[in-house]
Design an enzyme around this catalytic site. Structure first.
Site, mmCIF file in Angstrom:
data_model
loop_
_atom_site.group_PDB
_atom_site.id
_atom_site.type_symbol
_atom_site.label_atom_id
_atom_site.label_comp_id
_atom_site.label_asym_id
_atom_site.label_seq_id
_atom_site.Cartn_x
_atom_site.Cartn_y
_atom_site.Cartn_z
ATOM 1 N N ALA A 179 103.602 93.701 107.507
ATOM 2 C CA ALA A 179 103.273 95.150 107.139
ATOM 3 C C ALA A 179 101.811 95.207 107.159
ATOM 4 O O ALA A 179 101.177 94.469 106.884
ATOM 5 C CB ALA A 179 103.711 95.398 105.624
ATOM 6 N N LYS A 180 101.244 96.283 107.669
ATOM 7 C CA LYS A 180 99.731 96.566 107.649
ATOM 8 C C LYS A 180 99.174 97.130 106.490
ATOM 9 O O LYS A 180 99.134 98.321 106.436
ATOM 10 C CB LYS A 180 99.334 97.364 109.242
ATOM 11 N N VAL A 181 99.147 96.316 105.401
ATOM 12 C CA VAL A 181 98.944 96.728 104.254
ATOM 13 C C VAL A 181 97.493 96.286 103.779
ATOM 14 O O VAL A 181 96.841 95.427 104.271
ATOM 15 C CB VAL A 181 99.801 95.925 103.019
ATOM 16 N N SER A 221 105.718 99.595 107.825
ATOM 17 C CA SER A 221 104.820 99.106 106.951
ATOM 18 C C SER A 221 104.971 99.666 105.366
ATOM 19 O O SER A 221 105.168 99.117 104.496
ATOM 20 C CB SER A 221 103.250 99.273 107.321
ATOM 21 N N TYR A 252 93.934 92.697 104.097
ATOM 22 C CA TYR A 252 92.888 92.432 104.935
ATOM 23 C C TYR A 252 91.872 91.858 104.111
ATOM 24 O O TYR A 252 90.926 91.598 104.595
ATOM 25 C CB TYR A 252 92.657 93.724 105.734
#
Ligand code: PMP
Length: 307
Positions: free
Chosen positions: A158-160, A64, A164
């Protein structure tokens, strides 16, 4: 969801007391959303606490970061050891684990160059995300008016942190409409995923989930369920799914580290199948829980024992 504090937080290589793990209000990520994180679980097993697919999660954290040009100053092995040490220090048997890498205090303006990359690892006890009742009876879901972020806008793989904001809008909209959770469609109107979960459905005995090209995160629980289903001889297809497919399904469920395997019993007020947890969902759910709790020797390689 209310938090139950633990004793220590790993913060840039040091253990600090929970109450002291603080940041300045000019923390860059707080203003502009460029940070990356993970969600991992540690389960109690007969051989002590075990982290589920720890290396896969830490590799995803690094990926990420790489996708958005952030340099994490700690290597994969170092972070794996840090997660295990954080669990040991807190003497906790079961917990949720939240590693986060964020730009700290030092510069303002959109360019994060020059801001320090801070890394924290926090563990705390956290029950299943969509509730114990949800695990048994299933949850009620709303098709969100918010669409899943498109890869030309933000990188969905990507866990950006910023991604969220999209998930929060969908989640809050669903809750305020009286539902338990949302499902986001992509810009083409195909099913992408939940705000923090992947979606599966079963039709005529075939298990299906949307492909990554639909905007689904390559979830680690998703991957585990696909592997388990294959090993169980359950026919599986990765294909684009419409709301119509979902409404006509015999069973549906969410997967995710936080939500584990949670049945979906209703979509937009209409029952899925019989409106209860379906038999294939129940079977996969049982194998998943046996696996994460170390009761299934077939998947022991997925467990990282802490002590
Ligand atoms: N989609 C999104 C957007 C998520 O944040 C998550 C949680 N990481 C998932 C799916 C499920 O992924 P995993 O099974 O790796 O937790």
């Amino acid at each position: 969801m209310a938090l139950t504090p633990t004793k220590f937080i790993w913060f840039n290589g040091e253990f600090v007391p929970w109450e002291e793990a603080k940041v300045h209000v000019l923390t860059h990520t707080l203003h502009y959303g460029m940070g990356v994180f993970e969600g991992i679980r540690c389960y109690k097993t007969e051989r002590g606490p075990a982290v589920f697919r720890l290396k896969d999660h830490i590799e995803r954290l690094h990926n990420s970061a790489r996708m958005v040009g952030m340099k994490i100053p700690y290597g994969i092995e170092e972070l794996i050891e840090a997660v295990k040490e954080t669990i040991r220090r807190n003497q906790i048997e079961e917990c949720y684990i939240r590693p986060i890498a964020f730009y700290g205090y030092g510069v303002m303006g959109l360019n994060p160059a020059g801001a320090p990359v801070n890394v924290a690892i926090v563990v705390w006890p956290w029950g299943t995300y969509l509730g114990e009742e949800g695990l048994k009876r299933g949850v009620r879901v709303k098709i969100s008016p918010w669409r899943r972020i498109h890869p030309l806008i933000l990188p969905p793989q990507a866990k950006v942190v910023a991604n969220y904001a999209n998930s929060i809008l969908a989640k809050v909209d669903a809750l305020s409409s009286g539902y338990d959770e949302a499902i986001l469609l992509n810009l083409d109107g195909k099913i992408a995923e939940g705000p923090g979960e992947n979606v599966f459905m079963v039709k005529d005995g075939v298990l299906c989930t949307p492909p990554v090209s639909s905007g689904a995160l390559i979830g680690i629980t998703r991957d585990s369920i696909i592997r388990i289903a294959r090993d169980e001889g359950i026919p599986f297809e990765e294909r684009e799914l419409t709301v119509d497919d979902l409404l006509g399904a015999d069973e549906a469920f969410f997967t995710g580290t936080a939500a584990e395997v949670t049945p979906i019993r209703e979509v937009d007020g209409k029952p899925i199948g019989a409106g209860v947890r379906g038999p294939i969902t129940e079977r996969l759910q049982r194998i998943y829980f046996d696996t994460v709790r170390g009761r299934n020797s077939k998947y022991l390689e997925w467990l990282d024992f802490v002590s």
